[in-house]
Design a protein around this motif. Structure first.
Motif, PDB file in Angstrom:
ATOM      1  N   MET A  93       0.859  -1.184   0.000  1.00 13.83           N
ATOM      2  CA  MET A  93       0.000   0.000   0.000  1.00 13.83           C
ATOM      3  C   MET A  93       0.894   1.233   0.000  1.00 13.83           C
ATOM      4  O   MET A  93       1.726   1.406   0.891  1.00 13.83           O
ATOM      5  N   ARG A  94       0.745   2.061  -1.018  1.00 15.92           N
ATOM      6  CA  ARG A  94       1.520   3.289  -1.110  1.00 15.92           C
ATOM      7  C   ARG A  94       0.629   4.476  -0.790  1.00 15.92           C
ATOM      8  O   ARG A  94      -0.452   4.643  -1.357  1.00 15.92           O
ATOM      9  N   GLU A  95       1.088   5.324   0.122  1.00 14.35           N
ATOM     10  CA  GLU A  95       0.435   6.582   0.430  1.00 14.35           C
ATOM     11  C   GLU A  95       1.407   7.713   0.117  1.00 14.35           C
ATOM     12  O   GLU A  95       2.547   7.694   0.573  1.00 14.35           O
ATOM     13  N   ARG A  96       0.948   8.665  -0.669  1.00 18.54           N
ATOM     14  CA  ARG A  96       1.775   9.830  -0.981  1.00 18.54           C
ATOM     15  C   ARG A  96       1.235  11.036  -0.229  1.00 18.54           C
ATOM     16  O   ARG A  96       0.057  11.376  -0.344  1.00 18.54           O
ATOM     17  N   PHE A  97       2.109  11.669   0.534  1.00 16.17           N
ATOM     18  CA  PHE A  97       1.756  12.871   1.276  1.00 16.17           C
ATOM     19  C   PHE A  97       2.414  14.071   0.605  1.00 16.17           C
ATOM     20  O   PHE A  97       3.574  13.998   0.183  1.00 16.17           O
ATOM     21  N   ALA A  98       1.678  15.174   0.503  1.00 23.22           N
ATOM     22  CA  ALA A  98       2.171  16.357  -0.207  1.00 23.22           C
ATOM     23  C   ALA A  98       1.940  17.607   0.622  1.00 23.22           C
ATOM     24  O   ALA A  98       1.002  17.688   1.431  1.00 23.22           O
ATOM     25  N   LEU A  99       2.793  18.591   0.401  1.00 28.03           N
ATOM     26  CA  LEU A  99       2.702  19.876   1.083  1.00 28.03           C
ATOM     27  C   LEU A  99       1.388  20.567   0.735  1.00 28.03           C
ATOM     28  O   LEU A  99       0.968  20.592  -0.426  1.00 28.03           O
ATOM     29  N   THR A 100       0.733  21.135   1.730  1.00 29.30           N
ATOM     30  CA  THR A 100      -0.505  21.874   1.497  1.00 29.30           C
ATOM     31  C   THR A 100      -0.193  23.218   0.831  1.00 29.30           C
ATOM     32  O   THR A 100       0.935  23.707   0.883  1.00 29.30           O
ATOM     33  N   PRO A 101      -1.182  23.838   0.183  1.00 25.04           N
ATOM     34  CA  PRO A 101      -0.939  25.093  -0.541  1.00 25.04           C
ATOM     35  C   PRO A 101      -0.329  26.203   0.306  1.00 25.04           C
ATOM     36  O   PRO A 101       0.400  27.056  -0.215  1.00 25.04           O
ATOM     37  N   ASP A 102      -0.608  26.197   1.617  1.00 26.53           N
ATOM     38  CA  ASP A 102      -0.030  27.244   2.464  1.00 26.53           C
ATOM     39  C   ASP A 102       1.404  26.930   2.886  1.00 26.53           C
ATOM     40  O   ASP A 102       2.071  27.762   3.517  1.00 26.53           O
ATOM     41  N   GLY A 103       1.882  25.732   2.547  1.00 22.20           N
ATOM     42  CA  GLY A 103       3.251  25.359   2.835  1.00 22.20           C
ATOM     43  C   GLY A 103       3.542  25.069   4.294  1.00 22.20           C
ATOM     44  O   GLY A 103       4.709  24.969   4.683  1.00 22.20           O
ATOM     45  N   LEU A 104       2.504  24.875   5.107  1.00 23.12           N
ATOM     46  CA  LEU A 104       2.700  24.718   6.544  1.00 23.12           C
ATOM     47  C   LEU A 104       2.546  23.285   7.039  1.00 23.12           C
ATOM     48  O   LEU A 104       2.894  22.987   8.189  1.00 23.12           O
ATOM     49  N   ALA A 105       2.011  22.410   6.207  1.00 25.98           N
ATOM     50  CA  ALA A 105       1.756  21.037   6.645  1.00 25.98           C
ATOM     51  C   ALA A 105       1.692  20.127   5.425  1.00 25.98           C
ATOM     52  O   ALA A 105       1.805  20.589   4.283  1.00 25.98           O
ATOM     53  N   LEU A 106       1.533  18.846   5.672  1.00 25.97           N
ATOM     54  CA  LEU A 106       1.347  17.879   4.592  1.00 25.97           C
ATOM     55  C   LEU A 106       0.045  17.133   4.794  1.00 25.97           C
ATOM     56  O   LEU A 106      -0.427  16.965   5.924  1.00 25.97           O
ATOM     57  N   SER A 107      -0.537  16.696   3.688  1.00 22.14           N
ATOM     58  CA  SER A 107      -1.773  15.935   3.761  1.00 22.14           C
ATOM     59  C   SER A 107      -1.706  14.772   2.774  1.00 22.14           C
ATOM     60  O   SER A 107      -0.908  14.784   1.828  1.00 22.14           O
TER      61      SER A 107
END
Length: 300
Positions: free
Chosen positions: A279-293
């Motif tokens: 199972m692969r989960e990709r997490f990416a930076l949120t548009p505000d650059g403060l967290a990942l989702s």
């Protein structure tokens, strides 16, 4: 279950002061490119945010697929050597070099020597030696075999290509076969994407067909790469079924650029030979650059 994390293209910053002598080389083009383009979107605090978020996922191991520096100056190479223990121990982190880590002649040996504990195979000498081949290397962690390959070579100005040669191909096949016979889940780490058309000609990997033959002959379950700064999934022919080839955005890429923002992959690996579950989960930076989702979930 074994949890493997993947980041790439760290490009650890900020760029240190560069002497005129150091700029009297290909580094001048990279220096200009950094100040015109990369400086705007590659941020050290983005990398910190990525690593802090990644730590909360509690991976068993972290794979870093190259380009830890920008111009491969001695100060940058030394900075990465100090930074790596903050990320994890050599037991828990495996790296392969990228083209920026071999940016000019002599840089490859300097970076490999400095970071050797993080790319030393389980059966390799304890200390780096100038006369030995570091790559490919094999590390076994739980049910997973990590095979590190290098495409890093010094190239002329305006080129960023890589090379996968016959010797490395033969030795990689042997490592893959041995790991397969031991019933391990085989992960190949490489910097350049081993896929035709995945990048422009001046950034391509020379030896793509050789690498594909290596995978189909030796066998593998997963290939991880960087270089493109893109979140991608491609496929190579395998022995029993296609092998996923997964790329990831630069771990330092802030929001607002023409490349995807920073992120990381998590692979949850379970099962047994012939019936592996990934199972692969990709997490990416949120548009505000403060967290990942969570941005994407894929089952292989």
């Amino acid at each position: 279950m074994f949890r493997l994390a993947h980041i790439s293209d760290v490009h650890l910053g900020p760029l240190p002061a560069v002497t005129l002598l150091e700029l009297f080389s290909k580094r001048i083009t990279g220096f200009v490119n950094w100040h015109r383009n990369r400086r705007r979107h590659l941020f050290a605090n983005t990398l910190d945010i990525v690593l802090e978020d990644l730590e909360r996922r509690d991976p068993d191991h972290l794979a870093i697929t190259g380009d830890l520096v920008n111009l491969a100056t001695p100060l940058e190479i030394a900075a990465v050597k100090l930074w790596l223990p903050e990320v994890g121990t050599p037991e828990n982190v495996s790296i392969v070099p990228g083209n920026h880590d071999a940016y000019v002649r002599g840089a490859y040996d300097k970076s490999t020597r400095a970071w050797y504990p993080y790319m030393r195979g389980d059966a390799a000498p304890a200390e780096w030696r100038e006369d030995m081949h570091v790559f490919p290397y094999l590390r076994v962690r739980g049910p997973v075999a990590l095979i590190g390959c290098s495409t890093a070579v010094a190239t002329p100005p305006f080129a960023a290509s890589g090379y996968f040669g016959p010797r490395q191909a033969r030795e990689t096949v042997n490592l893959l076969r041995a790991a397969g016979e031991a019933g391990l889940f085989r992960v190949v780490m490489i910097h350049h994407p081993p896929i035709h058309g995945a990048t422009s000609l001046h950034k391509r990997m020379i030896g793509i067909r050789r690498f594909a033959a290596t995978i189909s002959t030796g066998g593998a379950e997963l290939v991880l790469h960087g270089h493109t700064h893109l979140d991608t999934i491609h496929w190579l022919p395998g022995q029993e079924k296609p092998v996923p080839v997964v790329g990831i955005a630069s771990a330092s890429q802030g929001p607002g650029g023409h490349k995807p923002p920073a992120g990381y992959n998590i692979f949850d690996i379970s099962g047994a030979p012939g019936r592996w579950n990934v199972m692969r989960e990709r997490f990416a930076l949120t548009p505000d650059g403060l967290a990942l989702s969570l941005a994407e979930t894929t089952r292989f």
